[in-house]
Write a protein that holds these residues in place. Structure first.
Motif, short mmCIF file in Angstrom:
data_model
loop_
_atom_site.label_atom_id
_atom_site.label_comp_id
_atom_site.label_asym_id
_atom_site.label_seq_id
_atom_site.Cartn_x
_atom_site.Cartn_y
_atom_site.Cartn_z
N THR A 156 -24.89 -34.23 -31.80
CA THR A 156 -23.85 -33.83 -30.85
C THR A 156 -23.39 -32.40 -31.15
OG1 THR A 156 -22.11 -34.81 -32.26
CG2 THR A 156 -23.11 -36.23 -30.57
N ASN A 157 -22.26 -31.99 -30.60
CA ASN A 157 -21.79 -30.60 -30.67
C ASN A 157 -21.33 -30.26 -32.08
OD1 ASN A 157 -20.99 -31.91 -27.88
ND2 ASN A 157 -21.48 -29.77 -27.50
N PHE A 204 -17.65 -33.87 -31.33
CA PHE A 204 -17.92 -32.82 -32.32
C PHE A 204 -18.37 -33.43 -33.64
CE2 PHE A 204 -14.80 -30.82 -29.45
CZ PHE A 204 -15.52 -29.69 -29.10
N SER A 240 -20.60 -19.91 -28.86
CA SER A 240 -20.08 -21.22 -28.49
C SER A 240 -18.59 -21.12 -28.16
CB SER A 240 -20.28 -22.21 -29.65
OG SER A 240 -19.45 -21.86 -30.74
N ARG A 286 -15.91 -34.01 -25.81
CA ARG A 286 -17.07 -33.67 -26.62
C ARG A 286 -17.00 -34.38 -27.97
NH1 ARG A 286 -18.90 -32.78 -22.56
NH2 ARG A 286 -19.64 -30.83 -21.64
N THR A 306 -30.78 -33.07 -29.25
CA THR A 306 -29.41 -32.78 -28.83
C THR A 306 -28.87 -33.87 -27.92
OG1 THR A 306 -28.00 -31.24 -27.56
CG2 THR A 306 -30.31 -31.36 -26.94
N HIS A 353 -27.36 -33.37 -25.34
CA HIS A 353 -27.54 -32.94 -23.95
C HIS A 353 -28.78 -33.55 -23.32
CE1 HIS A 353 -24.23 -30.05 -23.90
NE2 HIS A 353 -24.54 -29.80 -25.15
#
Length: 328
Positions: free
Chosen positions: A167-168, A214, A178, A212, A115, A117
């Motif tokens: 990523t997201n 996406f 989410s 973000r 991820t 993150h």
């Protein structure tokens, strides 16, 4: 290819199974409740297998992986878990997985799902490359980074393994837990009430200032396919970023979701200075040039396509739930 997808009924796992099967692979879809879900498609290429990955032992896991050419691990614990649960699923269990795989007579390739993150704070306006030092600022990011490091150590010891740092993800089936999932569910419910003459309830958020990167979940699944097909050694022992084209302000994504829904609903957010900061990772964008160079992969769907298809999928599911059963 014989492919085992661990966590195969999760948000990403379902799409990975479908993408691999569409490409001609025979897929073992492993999760705790795989057989109780809807019939997999395409029929005949996906075999659901019930197995409690968290509670099952190593011998059973070894049996499931014995005939695999590729293992794709989408299993893990995200934001809904405690730090201890995330550490167990995203770190310790990954260690068990690579230990089992290194002991198999015929070792399959491992594609581990990581991820964004794991990177932690990325300077605004920049894109993180794979050689950036990872300094996660959340329990989720820290637990996933430990799993990544365990996979890379196994690769250094001879396991054909790589990590896709994603990523997201958004698109069809986005979880309600989410942000975009919760907004989409609210909009679909509001549309039904609006049709009955009830004014839609406004959406209010602490802050939507974060940026973000996406990515459509189907593009992420296609990246997993590309990593599965890559010649041996091309990505072994490497982290490869998988993300969308650019970082978008979350408020932009929410605004587009509202516009695409057609629901006349107000969106408000707290002033940035008054809103609490959830983490130091206010900006998340990754450089995906390595994925293009090594895997021949780039995202094919833009954010509008992802959000439109997310709403369409959710409306279809809502319609099926409300359709009365008929007999005779």
């Amino acid at each position: 290819m014989n492919v085992v997808v661990l966590g195969g009924t999760g948000f990403l796992g379902r799409h990975v199974c479908r993408t691999l099967a569409d490409a001609g692979a025979q897929v073992l879809q492993v999760s705790r409740t795989a057989r109780s879900g809807p019939a997999p498609a395409p029929a005949g290429r996906i075999t659901p297998v019930d197995h409690d990955l968290a509670g099952g032992g190593r011998p059973e896991l070894a049996r499931l992986l014995a005939d695999a050419d590729i293992v794709i691990n989408t299993y893990g614990m995200a934001w809904s878990g405690t730090p201890e649960q995330m550490s167990e699923a995203n770190s310790r269990w990954v260690g068990d997985l690579v230990d089992v795989m290194t002991e198999l007579p015929r070792r399959p390739r491992l594609v581990q799902i990581g991820t964004v993150h794991e990177y932690g704070a990325i300077p605004v306006g920049t894109a993180a490359t794979e050689d950036r030092t990872a300094r996660p600022v959340t329990a989720y990011g820290r637990s996933k980074l430990l799993g990544t490091r365990r996979v890379l150590r196994a690769a250094a010891d001879g396991l054909d393994a790589t990590v896709l740092r994603i990523t997201n993800a958004c698109g069809p089936g986005t979880p309600r837990a989410s942000l975009l999932g919760s907004v989409a569910h609210h909009l679909v419910d509001a549309a039904e009430r609006h049709a009955d003459g009830e004014p839609p309830e406004a959406l209010r958020f602490p802050s939507l200032r974060a940026g973000r990167n996406f990515i459509d979940v189907r593009d992420a699944a296609e990246a997993a396919l590309a990593a599965s097909r890559a010649p041996r050694g091309v990505v072994t022992g490497r982290v490869v970023n998988i993300g969308g084209g650019r970082a978008a302000p979350v408020r932009e994504a929410v605004a587009r979701l509202v516009a695409l829904s057609g629901v006349p609903i107000a969106v408000t957010e707290d002033e940035p200075d008054a809103a609490p900061v959830a983490s130091k990772a206010e900006w998340q964008q990754v450089d995906i040039s390595l994925a293009e160079r090594l895997l021949g992969w780039r995202p094919r769907r833009d954010l509008d396509t992802s959000l439109h298809d997310q709403l369409t999928d959710l409306r279809r599911d809502a319609g099926q739930r409300e359709r009365p059963d008929r007999c005779g």
